[in-house]
Design a protein around this motif. Sequence first.
Motif, short mmCIF file in Angstrom:
data_model
loop_
_atom_site.label_atom_id
_atom_site.label_comp_id
_atom_site.label_asym_id
_atom_site.label_seq_id
_atom_site.Cartn_x
_atom_site.Cartn_y
_atom_site.Cartn_z
N ASN A 9 0.85 -1.20 0.00
CA ASN A 9 0.00 0.00 0.00
C ASN A 9 0.88 1.24 0.00
N GLY A 10 0.29 2.40 0.23
CA GLY A 10 1.07 3.63 0.21
C GLY A 10 2.22 3.67 1.19
N CYS A 11 2.05 3.04 2.35
CA CYS A 11 3.13 3.00 3.34
C CYS A 11 4.28 2.12 2.89
N SER A 12 4.01 1.21 1.95
CA SER A 12 5.06 0.35 1.39
C SER A 12 5.84 1.06 0.30
N LEU A 13 5.44 2.30 -0.01
CA LEU A 13 5.98 3.02 -1.16
C LEU A 13 6.49 4.41 -0.79
N LYS A 14 6.88 4.58 0.48
CA LYS A 14 7.28 5.92 0.94
C LYS A 14 8.66 6.33 0.47
N THR A 15 9.64 5.45 0.63
CA THR A 15 11.04 5.81 0.41
C THR A 15 11.60 5.09 -0.81
N GLU A 16 12.76 5.55 -1.26
CA GLU A 16 13.43 4.87 -2.37
C GLU A 16 13.78 3.43 -1.98
N GLU A 17 14.13 3.22 -0.71
CA GLU A 17 14.42 1.86 -0.24
C GLU A 17 13.18 0.99 -0.33
N ASN A 18 12.02 1.55 0.07
CA ASN A 18 10.76 0.82 -0.05
C ASN A 18 10.51 0.42 -1.51
N LEU A 19 10.76 1.32 -2.43
CA LEU A 19 10.50 1.05 -3.84
C LEU A 19 11.37 -0.10 -4.34
N GLU A 20 12.62 -0.16 -3.88
CA GLU A 20 13.50 -1.26 -4.28
C GLU A 20 12.98 -2.60 -3.78
N VAL A 21 12.38 -2.59 -2.58
CA VAL A 21 11.81 -3.82 -2.03
C VAL A 21 10.63 -4.28 -2.89
#
Length: 321
Positions: free
Chosen positions: A210-222
Amino acid sequence: MATETNGVLQNMRQYIDIGANLTDPMFRGFYHGKQSHADDFDEVVKRAIQQGVRKMLVTGSNLTESESAMQLARLHQKLLYATVGVHPCHSLEVENNLDPAKYLQDLEDLALKGKREGTVMAFGEIGLDYARLHYAPADIQRKYFIKQLDIAERLDLPLFLHSRDCAVDFEAILVPRLPKLPKRGVVHSFTGTIEEMQSLVALGFSIGVNGCSLKTEENLEVVKAIPLDKIMLETDAPWCEIRPSHASSKFLKANNEHDELPPSVKKEKFVMGTMVRGRCEPCTISQVASVVAALKGVTLEDLCETAWKNCVTMFGFDEEL
């Protein structure tokens, strides 16, 4: 996916939102115990349907909310379904109950009833949250995670799991139970590391984004690294919206594929039919999907179809609409 309208097949993206907290008072116009605007629950549901949301799992975070989630599922059959469980941040509620054992038995009885009647599709939200120990200390969270896993072994339902800043303890408790939890489940609202995600996937779990999984660049890599057959989409409404400050927002600005959402206003200026600024809704799952598709390098249609299949396979949703 396609739908038929007046005998004509039309392509339409269809979503299953696996995490919608629709029992939250915000959807009735209440914020911090005070009513700020009229009850617009029906409008929220209508907007979700218009955006292509065909199924929603309404999250149960304690006994009372689980009962309310089941009631919503009874009122909106084939659209809303419930989870039953005690969120780790609510675990003190069980510990401080006059009869904790009865509370847990009531929880199990409720889940069994919902499973029989087809309103409950998962057991949860259960797990650990070491980022919010002010709600419940770690030892109490672990105690009731373990006790609820005892219940889960008897229910034979997929798990709806919460894991925040607790990966070592989370897996240490969960892994020995896996032989008796063949349906596995989903770790929702995932914000952990690539290594934590890969470990959970290797154990057979799906990952909710969800949006909380997409906050940071590190999140996006995950998220980029999550196997497509393990991805599920969610909003965690009314929380976890994608905000302009999030790393993911650049994809929304650059990508016009996601469907246009209704206008939003501050709750003080609410008008029926508008969204409330800062209150996430299930209709915004189209934004989550748009970002995830861009990250994975697949079309929005292919992502939606894969996520749909992942959810139907795990939870056993009736695909008849």
